[in-house]
Motif scaffolding. Structure first.
Motif, mmCIF file in Angstrom:
data_model
loop_
_atom_site.group_PDB
_atom_site.id
_atom_site.type_symbol
_atom_site.label_atom_id
_atom_site.label_comp_id
_atom_site.label_asym_id
_atom_site.label_seq_id
_atom_site.Cartn_x
_atom_site.Cartn_y
_atom_site.Cartn_z
ATOM 1 N N VAL A 183 0.875 -1.173 0.000
ATOM 2 C CA VAL A 183 0.000 0.000 0.000
ATOM 3 C C VAL A 183 0.910 1.220 0.000
ATOM 4 N N VAL A 184 0.774 2.070 -1.023
ATOM 5 C CA VAL A 184 1.642 3.241 -1.174
ATOM 6 C C VAL A 184 0.763 4.449 -1.497
ATOM 7 N N GLY A 185 0.997 5.551 -0.819
ATOM 8 C CA GLY A 185 0.226 6.739 -1.129
ATOM 9 C C GLY A 185 0.416 7.831 -0.098
ATOM 10 N N ALA A 186 -0.508 8.793 -0.100
ATOM 11 C CA ALA A 186 -0.400 9.930 0.814
ATOM 12 C C ALA A 186 -1.752 10.597 0.954
ATOM 13 N N ARG A 187 -1.886 11.307 2.056
ATOM 14 C CA ARG A 187 -3.051 12.142 2.326
ATOM 15 C C ARG A 187 -2.535 13.527 2.670
ATOM 16 N N MET A 188 -3.124 14.581 2.098
ATOM 17 C CA MET A 188 -2.605 15.919 2.336
ATOM 18 C C MET A 188 -3.745 16.927 2.427
ATOM 19 N N ARG A 189 -3.415 18.058 3.059
ATOM 20 C CA ARG A 189 -4.355 19.172 3.145
ATOM 21 C C ARG A 189 -3.569 20.453 3.349
ATOM 22 N N ASN A 190 -4.210 21.570 3.013
ATOM 23 C CA ASN A 190 -3.662 22.894 3.339
ATOM 24 C C ASN A 190 -4.814 23.749 3.833
ATOM 25 N N VAL A 191 -4.645 24.341 5.023
ATOM 26 C CA VAL A 191 -5.729 25.132 5.615
ATOM 27 C C VAL A 191 -5.245 26.554 5.866
ATOM 28 N N TRP A 192 -6.196 27.479 5.741
ATOM 29 C CA TRP A 192 -5.965 28.892 6.015
ATOM 30 C C TRP A 192 -6.968 29.344 7.074
ATOM 31 N N SER A 193 -6.543 30.229 7.961
ATOM 32 C CA SER A 193 -7.438 30.726 8.992
ATOM 33 C C SER A 193 -8.445 31.698 8.386
ATOM 34 N N VAL A 194 -9.706 31.571 8.847
ATOM 35 C CA VAL A 194 -10.783 32.442 8.362
ATOM 36 C C VAL A 194 -11.488 33.140 9.522
ATOM 37 N N GLY A 195 -11.048 32.878 10.742
ATOM 38 C CA GLY A 195 -11.659 33.511 11.904
ATOM 39 C C GLY A 195 -10.962 33.046 13.163
ATOM 40 N N GLY A 196 -11.475 33.474 14.303
ATOM 41 C CA GLY A 196 -10.877 33.073 15.566
ATOM 42 C C GLY A 196 -10.360 34.255 16.353
ATOM 43 N N GLN A 197 -9.440 33.966 17.280
ATOM 44 C CA GLN A 197 -8.922 34.991 18.172
ATOM 45 C C GLN A 197 -8.018 35.957 17.409
ATOM 46 N N SER A 198 -8.316 37.231 17.543
ATOM 47 C CA SER A 198 -7.587 38.244 16.770
ATOM 48 C C SER A 198 -6.143 38.392 17.229
ATOM 49 N N ASP A 199 -5.836 38.001 18.476
ATOM 50 C CA ASP A 199 -4.476 38.157 18.974
ATOM 51 C C ASP A 199 -3.605 36.940 18.686
ATOM 52 N N ARG A 200 -4.127 35.940 17.982
ATOM 53 C CA ARG A 200 -3.352 34.762 17.625
ATOM 54 C C ARG A 200 -2.857 34.871 16.187
ATOM 55 N N ASP A 201 -1.736 34.200 15.896
ATOM 56 C CA ASP A 201 -1.153 34.264 14.559
ATOM 57 C C ASP A 201 -2.074 33.623 13.520
ATOM 58 N N ASP A 202 -2.044 34.185 12.308
ATOM 59 C CA ASP A 202 -2.800 33.593 11.210
ATOM 60 C C ASP A 202 -2.244 32.209 10.876
ATOM 61 N N VAL A 203 -3.093 31.383 10.293
ATOM 62 C CA VAL A 203 -2.728 30.010 9.952
ATOM 63 C C VAL A 203 -2.666 29.856 8.442
ATOM 64 N N ASN A 204 -1.577 29.301 7.961
ATOM 65 C CA ASN A 204 -1.427 28.852 6.568
ATOM 66 C C ASN A 204 -0.512 27.634 6.636
ATOM 67 N N ARG A 205 -1.111 26.467 6.740
ATOM 68 C CA ARG A 205 -0.353 25.275 7.101
ATOM 69 C C ARG A 205 -0.708 24.094 6.197
ATOM 70 N N MET A 206 0.316 23.413 5.744
ATOM 71 C CA MET A 206 0.149 22.203 4.942
ATOM 72 C C MET A 206 0.601 20.991 5.757
ATOM 73 N N VAL A 207 -0.152 19.897 5.667
ATOM 74 C CA VAL A 207 0.201 18.640 6.307
ATOM 75 C C VAL A 207 0.081 17.530 5.270
ATOM 76 N N VAL A 208 1.150 16.764 5.108
ATOM 77 C CA VAL A 208 1.171 15.614 4.196
ATOM 78 C C VAL A 208 1.538 14.387 5.011
ATOM 79 N N ARG A 209 0.677 13.391 4.971
ATOM 80 C CA ARG A 209 0.968 12.141 5.672
ATOM 81 C C ARG A 209 1.124 11.042 4.633
ATOM 82 N N GLY A 210 2.360 10.580 4.450
ATOM 83 C CA GLY A 210 2.616 9.502 3.512
ATOM 84 C C GLY A 210 2.345 8.143 4.134
ATOM 85 N N LEU A 211 2.276 7.143 3.289
ATOM 86 C CA LEU A 211 2.095 5.772 3.765
ATOM 87 C C LEU A 211 2.815 4.821 2.827
ATOM 88 N N LEU A 212 3.731 4.048 3.386
ATOM 89 C CA LEU A 212 4.393 2.954 2.681
ATOM 90 C C LEU A 212 4.265 1.731 3.586
#
Length: 295
Positions: A183-212
């Motif tokens: 079984v070979v492959g990957a699962r990935m996503r990229n998310v951006w912040s659209v709301g939340g606490q104004s004093d927290r840093d904005d989010v622009n984060r990618m996560v890739v989880r491979g599988l072998l």
């Protein structure tokens, strides 16, 4: 027995044997062609421990040492919903319970008699952090491929340093090839912040989880499933986490219920930097436990 009767009996027996053999040949490929990604509901627990981590850079706490541990437990049920013979909606919801090293400031009087920061009281903050539901629309491409496109949501639930503090959303993709023991492959996503606490840093984060994964025999398998992450808000590529490694797993039944467990180790070859320092430990130890329910 008359000759005609013997001939008729032999014809009937041969017909029964041919029919039985044909049914076996048809049934075996049908069982073998079950999609390993969309044919099971999984109750999935995962525990990651990163020892020898540092709570803050020396620019914040000159006495900070790499002597703390980060612990992340994820409960992530994976549930497929079959719409029809051609389409399946595959859902995965991740609940994160995090223990993160942090510290409280110690305020006292300076030699001049004014308020001053005397040091830090190090401790661990633990609790439920972000919840991340993801849904993929998966077409039926046969027994060898699984490809899905969908969206992911991040909902901050924790308090303080253990969550992102931002509501985030973005696209998600998965692609797997599975044939024989592989079984070979990957699962990935990229998310951006659209709301939340104004004093927290904005989010622009990618996560890739491979599988072998390679199945050694019906009971044992080798696995490598590194989680690669990139924080695009950090300059000069200093927000990357790239682990390298793998481990071994075992499939078994407990009271008739199919399960899988694995133990893995990953060397964090690339680590993010905070004020020019790498705070994450060199190694991540992972334990996974899955309870499988065939659909």
């Amino acid at each position: 027995m008359p000759l005609v009767a013997r001939w008729l009996l032999s014809v009937v027996v041969r017909s029964l044997l041919v029919g039985l053999a044909a049914s076996l040949l048809i049934a075996e490929p049908a069982a073998a062609q079950r999609n390993p990604i969309t044919s099971f509901t999984r109750l999935w627990g995962e525990w990651d421990v990163v020892p020898n981590s540092q709570w803050a850079p020396e620019a914040v706490d000159p006495s900070a040492q790499p002597d703390r541990s980060i612990q992340i437990f994820k409960f992530q049920p994976v549930v497929p919903f079959r719409l029809n013979d051609d389409w399946t909606v595959l859902t995965r919801t991740i609940f994160r319970f995090i223990s993160l090293p942090t510290a409280d400031p110690l305020i006292g009087l300076s030699p001049a008699g004014g308020p001053a920061l005397l040091g830090w009281d190090q401790r661990s903050q633990a609790g439920l952090a972000d919840i991340s539901p993801t849904a993929f629309l998966v077409p039926d491409l046969g027994p060898d491929f699984t490809i899905g496109l969908g969206s992911s949501l991040v909902v901050p639930i924790g308090d303080g340093a253990i969550d992102s503090g931002k509501l985030s959303v973005g696209p998600a993709l998965l692609a797997f090839f599975h044939r024989g023991p592989w079984v070979v492959g990957a699962r990935m996503r990229n998310v951006w912040s659209v709301g939340g606490q104004s004093d927290r840093d904005d989010v622009n984060r990618m996560v890739v989880r491979g599988l072998l994964r390679y199945q050694l025999n019906p009971d044992w398998y080798l696995i490598s499933s590194p989680i690669i992450a990139a924080d695009w808000t950090q300059p000069d590529g200093k927000g990357w986490v790239v682990p390298v490694g793998g481990g071994v797993g075992r499939s078994f039944r407990l009271a008739g219920q199919p399960m899988q467990v694995s133990v893995e180790g990953y060397y964090n070859a690339v680590k993010p930097q905070v004020l020019g320092e790498e705070l994450l430990g060199d190694w991540t130890i992972r334990t996974q436990w899955q309870i499988l329910f065939p659909n």
